[in-house]
Design a protein around this motif. Structure first.
Motif, PDB file in Angstrom:
ATOM      1  N   ALA A 203      -6.987 -31.413  33.949  1.00 28.06           N
ATOM      2  CA  ALA A 203      -6.532 -31.155  35.433  1.00 28.06           C
ATOM      3  C   ALA A 203      -7.721 -30.481  36.558  1.00 28.06           C
ATOM      4  O   ALA A 203      -7.523 -31.201  37.249  1.00 28.06           O
ATOM      5  N   ASP A 204      -8.409 -29.844  35.806  1.00 31.65           N
ATOM      6  CA  ASP A 204      -9.148 -29.037  37.040  1.00 31.65           C
ATOM      7  C   ASP A 204     -10.382 -30.200  37.306  1.00 31.65           C
ATOM      8  O   ASP A 204     -11.344 -29.722  38.770  1.00 31.65           O
ATOM      9  N   THR A 205     -10.866 -31.365  36.081  1.00 33.85           N
ATOM     10  CA  THR A 205     -11.261 -31.953  36.414  1.00 33.85           C
ATOM     11  C   THR A 205     -11.392 -33.063  37.267  1.00 33.85           C
ATOM     12  O   THR A 205     -11.909 -34.376  36.783  1.00 33.85           O
ATOM     13  N   TYR A 206      -9.755 -33.558  37.371  1.00 36.20           N
ATOM     14  CA  TYR A 206      -9.292 -34.657  37.410  1.00 36.20           C
ATOM     15  C   TYR A 206     -10.009 -35.864  38.619  1.00 36.20           C
ATOM     16  O   TYR A 206     -10.230 -36.634  38.105  1.00 36.20           O
ATOM     17  N   TRP A 207      -9.997 -34.879  39.714  1.00 37.64           N
ATOM     18  CA  TRP A 207     -10.531 -35.912  40.702  1.00 37.64           C
ATOM     19  C   TRP A 207     -12.560 -36.887  40.594  1.00 37.64           C
ATOM     20  O   TRP A 207     -12.845 -36.912  40.938  1.00 37.64           O
ATOM     21  N   GLY A 208     -12.393 -35.694  39.776  1.00 35.28           N
ATOM     22  CA  GLY A 208     -13.999 -36.083  39.386  1.00 35.28           C
ATOM     23  C   GLY A 208     -14.558 -36.875  38.993  1.00 35.28           C
ATOM     24  O   GLY A 208     -15.295 -37.829  38.179  1.00 35.28           O
ATOM     25  N   LEU A 209     -13.179 -36.758  36.931  1.00 31.98           N
ATOM     26  CA  LEU A 209     -13.420 -37.904  36.258  1.00 31.98           C
ATOM     27  C   LEU A 209     -12.859 -38.811  36.604  1.00 31.98           C
ATOM     28  O   LEU A 209     -13.564 -40.222  36.412  1.00 31.98           O
ATOM     29  N   VAL A 210     -11.570 -38.766  36.815  1.00 34.18           N
ATOM     30  CA  VAL A 210     -10.490 -40.318  36.750  1.00 34.18           C
ATOM     31  C   VAL A 210     -11.144 -40.675  38.585  1.00 34.18           C
ATOM     32  O   VAL A 210     -10.607 -41.901  38.343  1.00 34.18           O
ATOM     33  N   GLY A 211     -11.421 -39.673  39.500  1.00 28.38           N
ATOM     34  CA  GLY A 211     -11.389 -40.984  40.426  1.00 28.38           C
ATOM     35  C   GLY A 211     -12.310 -41.251  40.186  1.00 28.38           C
ATOM     36  O   GLY A 211     -12.821 -41.852  40.927  1.00 28.38           O
ATOM     37  N   ALA A 212     -13.203 -40.438  39.521  1.00 28.95           N
ATOM     38  CA  ALA A 212     -14.742 -41.232  39.154  1.00 28.95           C
ATOM     39  C   ALA A 212     -14.342 -42.813  39.018  1.00 28.95           C
ATOM     40  O   ALA A 212     -15.170 -43.843  39.744  1.00 28.95           O
TER      41      ALA A 212
ATOM     42  N   LEU B 158     -21.736 -37.148  37.872  1.00 27.13           N
ATOM     43  CA  LEU B 158     -22.738 -36.339  37.253  1.00 27.13           C
ATOM     44  C   LEU B 158     -22.507 -34.964  38.406  1.00 27.13           C
ATOM     45  O   LEU B 158     -21.867 -33.972  37.171  1.00 27.13           O
ATOM     46  N   LEU B 159     -21.119 -34.969  39.272  1.00 28.01           N
ATOM     47  CA  LEU B 159     -20.873 -33.629  39.611  1.00 28.01           C
ATOM     48  C   LEU B 159     -20.279 -33.144  39.392  1.00 28.01           C
ATOM     49  O   LEU B 159     -19.950 -31.827  39.211  1.00 28.01           O
ATOM     50  N   ALA B 160     -18.979 -34.147  37.778  1.00 27.58           N
ATOM     51  CA  ALA B 160     -18.221 -33.708  37.519  1.00 27.58           C
ATOM     52  C   ALA B 160     -18.384 -33.106  36.424  1.00 27.58           C
ATOM     53  O   ALA B 160     -17.752 -32.157  35.814  1.00 27.58           O
ATOM     54  N   THR B 161     -19.750 -33.525  35.650  1.00 27.04           N
ATOM     55  CA  THR B 161     -19.857 -33.694  34.285  1.00 27.04           C
ATOM     56  C   THR B 161     -21.189 -32.254  34.412  1.00 27.04           C
ATOM     57  O   THR B 161     -20.585 -31.711  33.772  1.00 27.04           O
TER      58      THR B 161
ATOM     59  N   VAL C 108     -20.295 -48.204  43.160  1.00 30.49           N
ATOM     60  CA  VAL C 108     -21.348 -47.402  42.161  1.00 30.49           C
ATOM     61  C   VAL C 108     -21.409 -46.419  42.481  1.00 30.49           C
ATOM     62  O   VAL C 108     -21.699 -45.125  41.688  1.00 30.49           O
ATOM     63  N   ALA C 109     -22.499 -46.115  43.160  1.00 32.20           N
ATOM     64  CA  ALA C 109     -23.026 -45.020  43.597  1.00 32.20           C
ATOM     65  C   ALA C 109     -22.591 -44.130  43.735  1.00 32.20           C
ATOM     66  O   ALA C 109     -22.796 -42.916  43.137  1.00 32.20           O
ATOM     67  N   GLY C 110     -21.018 -44.059  44.264  1.00 29.43           N
ATOM     68  CA  GLY C 110     -20.046 -42.964  44.899  1.00 29.43           C
ATOM     69  C   GLY C 110     -19.263 -42.054  43.463  1.00 29.43           C
ATOM     70  O   GLY C 110     -19.221 -41.338  43.690  1.00 29.43           O
ATOM     71  N   GLY C 111     -18.967 -43.620  42.319  1.00 24.57           N
ATOM     72  CA  GLY C 111     -17.998 -42.979  41.458  1.00 24.57           C
ATOM     73  C   GLY C 111     -19.262 -42.455  40.270  1.00 24.57           C
ATOM     74  O   GLY C 111     -18.977 -41.501  39.816  1.00 24.57           O
ATOM     75  N   VAL C 112     -20.791 -42.725  40.021  1.00 20.92           N
ATOM     76  CA  VAL C 112     -21.704 -42.740  39.713  1.00 20.92           C
ATOM     77  C   VAL C 112     -22.057 -40.491  40.015  1.00 20.92           C
ATOM     78  O   VAL C 112     -22.054 -39.788  39.054  1.00 20.92           O
ATOM     79  N   GLY C 113     -22.167 -40.760  41.046  1.00 17.01           N
ATOM     80  CA  GLY C 113     -22.672 -39.327  41.453  1.00 17.01           C
ATOM     81  C   GLY C 113     -21.585 -38.281  41.263  1.00 17.01           C
ATOM     82  O   GLY C 113     -21.658 -37.270  41.214  1.00 17.01           O
ATOM     83  N   LEU C 114     -20.321 -38.678  41.499  1.00 22.55           N
ATOM     84  CA  LEU C 114     -18.937 -37.699  41.560  1.00 22.55           C
ATOM     85  C   LEU C 114     -18.820 -37.211  40.246  1.00 22.55           C
ATOM     86  O   LEU C 114     -18.512 -36.706  39.739  1.00 22.55           O
TER      87      LEU C 114
ATOM     88  N   MET D   8     -17.220 -23.896  43.637  1.00 22.69           N
ATOM     89  CA  MET D   8     -15.646 -22.898  45.175  1.00 22.69           C
ATOM     90  C   MET D   8     -14.665 -24.195  45.970  1.00 22.69           C
ATOM     91  O   MET D   8     -13.788 -24.069  45.913  1.00 22.69           O
ATOM     92  N   VAL D   9     -15.805 -24.912  46.277  1.00 24.57           N
ATOM     93  CA  VAL D   9     -15.008 -25.801  46.842  1.00 24.57           C
ATOM     94  C   VAL D   9     -14.409 -26.785  46.480  1.00 24.57           C
ATOM     95  O   VAL D   9     -13.063 -27.167  46.891  1.00 24.57           O
ATOM     96  N   GLY D  10     -14.754 -27.857  45.054  1.00 24.79           N
ATOM     97  CA  GLY D  10     -13.703 -28.203  43.994  1.00 24.79           C
ATOM     98  C   GLY D  10     -12.890 -27.143  43.575  1.00 24.79           C
ATOM     99  O   GLY D  10     -11.742 -27.842  43.348  1.00 24.79           O
TER     100      GLY D  10
END
Lengths: 122, 247
Positions: free
Chosen positions: B81-90, B125-128, B117-123, B142-144
């Motif tokens: 749930a905490d990384t939902y938008w980072g992982l599922v969003g990507a 990487l940021l999440a993982t 693809v650049a946006g998805g990969v960037g997201l 904090m922003v996340g």
């Protein structure tokens, strides 16, 4: 729309209501861009970013030879970039608009709108 | 003195009309919002479900004085749930990119998948990976935590800028702001205020009031899906109107 006596690049002068000379909007039209098919190519590419030969041909209703010649003119002026490649074993030509192409298109559209504004503004 | 001739004006109007027609056709072919909005809508509905489980199952009220330890499954679910938008969003951005790449190749027009693809990969990487050894890492965390849609929102805005797609930018802002407010409990609090002002606070179960943010999330998801369907229908309508010109 270029006046018959004017050669490309001539600054056609007009006098506005305040008596100040200003160039006629048609003098800002660029012959390379203004031609109907070439303007169409730039408009499509500006929206799509890149398109292949077949897409341009069918959307603009041009023949192979006609489109090829117009692309040569645009590429020669640095307004588009033509890249030939293959899709499997079939050749496929992709065309992208350059920054100069976008700028030239914007200038052209601004000149046309200015022409209309001048007429409709009296 | 007006030296513009009627012929010039008629020709100028014809040029503008034709360029607008070509622009519309190219936009319809290459900048359809149907799939991006559909994916975003489904992801938002998914987030509403995840939030529902967190609020009503994992963090449910056990009763006065009751407590229990979280199970491993609950802890794992919390991490997802905490990384939902980072992982599922990507994953969503990559799906849109893949779809656009196939469509661009088949149609012969469009920028392809690069920006998505650049946006998805960037997201991803940021999440993982994040930025663990950088001072920015804490700020990113904090922003996340405060606004989980901030990074997917930024990615979508960058993609919209790259595609010169104003409509995608507007939808992104609407999505980002509403989902973030719902995450912060804004709508539950405003509903509580409204009930207090109207004197109905005591007659409505608190458990019902706290569902307001989940309802808003579900509504946003459905609105995005509805907008996707509408965009698809509008595209089909334009396709019928804009017939290729024959010269």
């Amino acid at each position: 729309m270029t006046p018959p006596d004017a050669s490309p690049g001539d600054q056609v002068q007009a006098t506005n209501a305040s008596g100040r000379d200003e160039p006629h909007p048609t003098s800002r039209l660029d012959d390379v861009v203004h031609q109907k098919a070439r303007l169409g190519i730039l408009v499509v590419l500006a929206e799509a970013e890149r398109a292949d030969f077949t897409y341009l041909k069918s959307n603009l209703g041009l023949t192979d030879g006609n489109l090829g010649r117009h692309l040569e003119v645009l590429a020669g002026s640095g307004l588009v970039h033509v890249e030939k490649g293959y899709a499997g074993r079939r050749p496929r030509t992709w065309v992208t608009i350059t920054r100069a192409g976008r700028h030239a298109l914007a200038e052209e559209m601004a000149a046309i709108r200015e022409l209309l504004r001048r007429f409709e503004g009296g | 003195m007006n030296d513009t001739q009627p012929d010039d004006v008629a020709a100028a109007k014809a040029v503008l009309a034709r360029t607008e027609q070509l622009r519309r056709a190219a936009r319809r072919d290459t900048k359809g919002l149907a799939v991006p909005l559909l994916v975003l809508g489904v992801l938002t509905l998914g987030y509403a479900v995840v939030s529902y489980v967190e609020l009503n199952v994992i963090a449910s009220d056990l009763g006065p004085g009751q407590s229990r330890a979280a199970t491993d499954a609950e802890l794992q679910f919390g991490q997802i749930a905490d990384t939902y938008w980072g992982l599922v969003g990507a994953a969503g951005l990559l799906v849109v990119g893949l779809w656009l790449a196939v469509r661009s190749r088949r149609l012969g027009a469009g920028a392809g998948a690069g920006a998505w693809v650049a946006g998805g990969v960037g997201l991803l990487l940021l999440a993982t990976v994040g930025l663990p050894f950088s001072p920015l890492g804490v700020m990113v965390g904090m922003v996340g935590f405060m606004a989980p849609t901030a990074f997917i929102g930024i990615a979508l805005l960058l993609i919209a800028g790259r595609r010169r797609d104003r409509r995608l930018a507007v939808w992104t802002v609407v999505f980002g702001v509403v989902v973030t407010l719902a995450h912060l409990g804004f709508f539950t609090n405003r509903l509580g205020d409204l009930l207090r002002v109207t004197g109905l606070a005591d007659s409505v179960d608190v458990h019902v009031v706290v569902q307001a943010d989940l309802v808003v999330l579900a509504v946003v998801g459905l609105v995005l899906i509805g907008a996707a369907v509408r965009d698809r229908r509008a595209g089909e309508g334009t396709r019928r109107v804009d017939e290729p010109e024959v010269s």
